[in-house]
Design a protein around this motif. Structure first.
Motif, PDB file in Angstrom:
ATOM      1  N   ASP A 109       0.826  -1.216   0.000  1.00 24.72           N
ATOM      2  CA  ASP A 109       0.000   0.000   0.000  1.00 24.72           C
ATOM      3  C   ASP A 109       0.857   1.262   0.000  1.00 24.72           C
ATOM      4  O   ASP A 109       0.570   2.218  -0.725  1.00 24.72           O
ATOM      5  N   VAL A 110       1.916   1.268   0.804  1.00 21.83           N
ATOM      6  CA  VAL A 110       2.803   2.435   0.869  1.00 21.83           C
ATOM      7  C   VAL A 110       3.463   2.682  -0.488  1.00 21.83           C
ATOM      8  O   VAL A 110       3.476   3.803  -0.996  1.00 21.83           O
ATOM      9  N   CYS A 127       0.507   8.608   4.268  1.00 21.77           N
ATOM     10  CA  CYS A 127       0.658   7.168   4.516  1.00 21.77           C
ATOM     11  C   CYS A 127      -0.708   6.491   4.642  1.00 21.77           C
ATOM     12  O   CYS A 127      -1.549   6.932   5.420  1.00 21.77           O
ATOM     13  N   PRO A 128      -0.908   5.398   3.889  1.00 23.75           N
ATOM     14  CA  PRO A 128      -2.187   4.686   3.952  1.00 23.75           C
ATOM     15  C   PRO A 128      -2.288   3.673   5.103  1.00 23.75           C
ATOM     16  O   PRO A 128      -3.351   3.101   5.321  1.00 23.75           O
ATOM     17  N   VAL A 129      -1.203   3.463   5.818  1.00 23.56           N
ATOM     18  CA  VAL A 129      -1.174   2.464   6.892  1.00 23.56           C
ATOM     19  C   VAL A 129      -1.885   3.029   8.127  1.00 23.56           C
ATOM     20  O   VAL A 129      -1.638   4.172   8.523  1.00 23.56           O
ATOM     21  N   PRO A 130      -2.773   2.242   8.754  1.00 27.46           N
ATOM     22  CA  PRO A 130      -3.440   2.707   9.968  1.00 27.46           C
ATOM     23  C   PRO A 130      -2.423   3.080  11.051  1.00 27.46           C
ATOM     24  O   PRO A 130      -1.395   2.407  11.191  1.00 27.46           O
ATOM     25  N   PRO A 131      -2.688   4.140  11.810  1.00 29.93           N
ATOM     26  CA  PRO A 131      -1.732   4.622  12.829  1.00 29.93           C
ATOM     27  C   PRO A 131      -1.254   3.554  13.803  1.00 29.93           C
ATOM     28  O   PRO A 131      -0.100   3.569  14.214  1.00 29.93           O
ATOM     29  N   GLU A 132      -2.110   2.601  14.135  1.00 29.83           N
ATOM     30  CA  GLU A 132      -1.702   1.576  15.106  1.00 29.83           C
ATOM     31  C   GLU A 132      -0.668   0.612  14.534  1.00 29.83           C
ATOM     32  O   GLU A 132      -0.021  -0.118  15.284  1.00 29.83           O
TER      33      GLU A 132
END
Length: 144
Positions: A109-110, A127-132
């Motif tokens: 995804d990145v 950034c498409p990655v969830p913060p957690e």
């Protein structure tokens, strides 16, 4: 890669693809885990990205280690058409991804977001990655 000339050539000659440079040591657990994700993702991203591993212990690449302030391992830097791509992941440092990716899909995804943003002329993407799932670290400033 251990030679500055190899890295320079890759940055210069990788056209219309994202160049992913992983800085680290093959002997460290986090680097090995990231390398497994990069290796398993290589085929999925091959149409729009090239991945290269950079050995930070090589004297030749210290210019890059200093320039990108590689203090935490692994650190991943992205380029597109010889331009350094930045990633806003909610951390203080947009110049690189620090740490490993938790999942193969996060890495894909990145890279895809960087590719799509670069094709639109952007130099920084969100950034498409969830913060957690974004690695947290404490920035250390040397000689401040």
């Amino acid at each position: 890669m251990k030679l500055k000339e190899e890295i320079d050539r890759l940055i210069r000659d990788t056209i219309d693809k994202v160049l992913v440079l992983r800085f680290g040591r093959c002997s460290e657990t986090d680097c090995l885990q990231l390398d497994r994700i990069l290796d398993s993702s290589a085929r999925d991203v091959s149409k729009f990205a090239t991945v290269a591993l950079v050995d930070i212990d090589s004297e030749e690449v210290q210019v890059y280690v200093k320039y990108f302030d590689i203090t935490f391992l692994p650190s991943t830097v992205f380029f597109f058409n010889a331009h350094h791509m930045k990633l806003d992941s909610g951390t203080a440092d947009h110049t690189k991804w620090v740490g490993k990716f938790h999942e193969k899909q996060d890495f894909i995804d990145v890279v895809e977001v960087i590719f799509r943003g670069a094709m639109k002329g952007k130099m920084i993407v969100h950034c498409p990655v969830p913060p957690e799932r974004i690695p947290k670290y404490q920035l250390l400033y040397k000689d401040v």
